[in-house]
Design an enzyme around this catalytic site. Structure first.
Site, PDB file in Angstrom:
ATOM      1  CG  ASP A 124      23.064 -49.741  30.166  1.00 56.39           C
ATOM      2  OD1 ASP A 124      23.150 -48.810  29.352  1.00 56.39           O
ATOM      3  OD2 ASP A 124      23.455 -49.643  31.351  1.00 56.39           O
ATOM      4  CE  LYS A 128      29.186 -60.178  23.317  1.00 57.33           C
ATOM      5  NZ  LYS A 128      30.439 -59.772  23.907  1.00 57.33           N
ATOM      6  NE  ARG A 153      22.657 -37.530  27.197  1.00 54.36           N
ATOM      7  CZ  ARG A 153      23.702 -38.236  27.614  1.00 54.36           C
ATOM      8  NH1 ARG A 153      24.748 -38.384  26.859  1.00 54.36           N
ATOM      9  NH2 ARG A 153      23.706 -38.775  28.821  1.00 54.36           N
TER      10      ARG A 153
HETATM   11  C1  LIG Z   1      21.406 -46.581  27.608  1.00 55.17           C
HETATM   12  S1  LIG Z   1      21.368 -45.521  28.971  1.00 55.17           S
HETATM   13  C2  LIG Z   1      19.825 -44.660  28.760  1.00 55.17           C
HETATM   14  C3  LIG Z   1      19.750 -43.409  29.565  1.00 55.17           C
HETATM   15  C4  LIG Z   1      18.439 -42.629  29.452  1.00 55.17           C
HETATM   16  N1  LIG Z   1      17.341 -43.356  30.025  1.00 55.17           N
HETATM   17  C5  LIG Z   1      18.148 -42.237  28.020  1.00 55.17           C
HETATM   18  O1  LIG Z   1      17.196 -42.800  27.443  1.00 55.17           O
HETATM   19  O2  LIG Z   1      18.858 -41.361  27.502  1.00 55.17           O
HETATM   20  C6  LIG Z   1      20.971 -46.620  30.313  1.00 55.17           C
HETATM   21  C7  LIG Z   1      21.224 -45.985  31.647  1.00 55.17           C
HETATM   22  O3  LIG Z   1      20.828 -46.879  32.686  1.00 55.17           O
HETATM   23  C8  LIG Z   1      21.723 -46.670  33.755  1.00 55.17           C
HETATM   24  N2  LIG Z   1      21.648 -47.824  34.678  1.00 55.17           N
HETATM   25  C9  LIG Z   1      22.179 -49.054  34.513  1.00 55.17           C
HETATM   26  N3  LIG Z   1      21.916 -49.822  35.586  1.00 55.17           N
HETATM   27  C10 LIG Z   1      21.209 -49.056  36.459  1.00 55.17           C
HETATM   28  C11 LIG Z   1      20.667 -49.268  37.754  1.00 55.17           C
HETATM   29  N4  LIG Z   1      20.783 -50.440  38.385  1.00 55.17           N
HETATM   30  N5  LIG Z   1      20.017 -48.254  38.346  1.00 55.17           N
HETATM   31  C12 LIG Z   1      19.880 -47.063  37.723  1.00 55.17           C
HETATM   32  N6  LIG Z   1      20.376 -46.806  36.501  1.00 55.17           N
HETATM   33  C13 LIG Z   1      21.029 -47.781  35.873  1.00 55.17           C
HETATM   34  C14 LIG Z   1      23.071 -46.508  33.074  1.00 55.17           C
HETATM   35  O4  LIG Z   1      24.031 -45.878  33.896  1.00 55.17           O
HETATM   36  C15 LIG Z   1      22.693 -45.669  31.877  1.00 55.17           C
HETATM   37  O5  LIG Z   1      22.818 -44.290  32.107  1.00 55.17           O
END
Ligand SMILES: C[S@@+](CC[C@H](N)C(=O)[O-])C[C@H]1O[C@@H](n2cnc3c(N)ncnc32)[C@H](O)[C@@H]1O
Length: 258
Positions: A162, A166, A238
């Site tokens: 993510d 900001k 994805r």
């Molecule tokens: C932008 S998505 C990317 C998902 C995947 N890696 C992809 O490339 O399709 C970022 C993912 O990180 C996960 N995420 C955020 N904080 C996390 C944490 N502390 N531990 C594990 N996953 C986390 C979110 O739920 C989200 O599914």
């Protein structure tokens, strides 16, 4: 009565200090940011959450080791991979399928992502055999990472985290000193950390953070092609596919643990 002056918040004080840098990172925050759930799960997905997830879930406490997860004999040398935030699990399942003798641990707090990953693990509705070498944690990756013994991982993956673009949210970015120190501790010497993003703000931030960790990680790029073209053995995620469909550039980084 004169108005009460509140002490400046650290954030505001930093903003006045003309720097976007604020101390803190996901290892110091006591909550998870981001979505925990989205659309209601389909019946088949809910069924996998109820039946398959309990069979392959990472135990909620105690050490996380290959013998405990996969029933290997003590001393067996199964290489372990750890994916932070696997999203829909395409990369994790793709790698697990490529490397059936390796063990894969993935963590993801978004239940819809976990459900999609379970579809892949179960064999994509019968299109391929189920994957026996994947374990899943529905929740915070750092919580599990801390329980893995130091030097136990061969690979760690952080793909399209993510972005939190900001500056005032920079401490929520997974690419930060605390998580990197943890990843460095858990990787064995020669182990690999793979990072991918399509977000320019995150890219600049990540390069800056990785420069601070040169004592732990050697960047494996020899030429621009190495970070502009998806390396072999790196299944598309994805988010990556979505980014490319929107015309974004995607950057790929491989670092060797020193
Ligand atoms: C932008 S998505 C990317 C998902 C995947 N890696 C992809 O490339 O399709 C970022 C993912 O990180 C996960 N995420 C955020 N904080 C996390 C944490 N502390 N531990 C594990 N996953 C986390 C979110 O739920 C989200 O599914």
């Amino acid at each position: 009565m004169p108005p009460r002056r509140l002490p400046p918040r650290p954030e505001a004080a930093n903003a006045r200090g003309m720097t976007a840098y604020k101390s803190g990172d996901p290892t110091t925050l006591n909550r998870l940011y981001g979505r925990a759930k989205g659309k209601p799960l389909r019946a088949g997905q809910q069924d996998l959450i109820d039946t398959l997830l309990p069979q392959i879930a990472v135990p909620t406490e105690g050490p996380v080791t290959a013998p405990l997860l996969f029933g290997d004999a003590e001393g067996a040398e199964r290489p372990l991979h750890f994916e932070i935030g696997f999203g829909g699990g395409e990369h994790m399942a793709g790698r697990a399928d490529m490397l059936p003798d390796h063990g894969f641990i993935g963590a993801e707090p978004f239940i819809n992502g976990v459900a999609q990953a379970l579809v892949h693990v179960s064999g994509d509705h019968g299109r391929s055999p189920p994957l026996a070498n994947v374990r899943i944690h529905h929740g915070d990756a750092l919580e599990v990472l801390r329980r893995i013994p130091d030097g136990a991982l061969s690979f760690a993956y952080l793909l399209h985290p993510d972005p939190w673009p900001k500056a005032r949210h920079a401490k929520r970015r997974m690419m930060n000193d605390g998580p990197l120190d943890l990843i460095a501790a858990k990787l064995k010497p020669g182990g690999e950390f793979r990072f991918g993003t399509d977000h320019p703000v995150y890219l600049a931030h990540a390069l800056m953070v990785m420069r601070r960790h040169r004592h732990q990680f050697e960047w494996l790029a020899q030429s621009a092609q190495d970070f502009l073209v998806r390396p072999g053995g790196w299944p598309e995620t994805r988010y990556e596919a979505k980014a490319r469909a929107q015309g974004h550039e995607v950057w790929y980084f491989r670092y060797r643990r020193i």
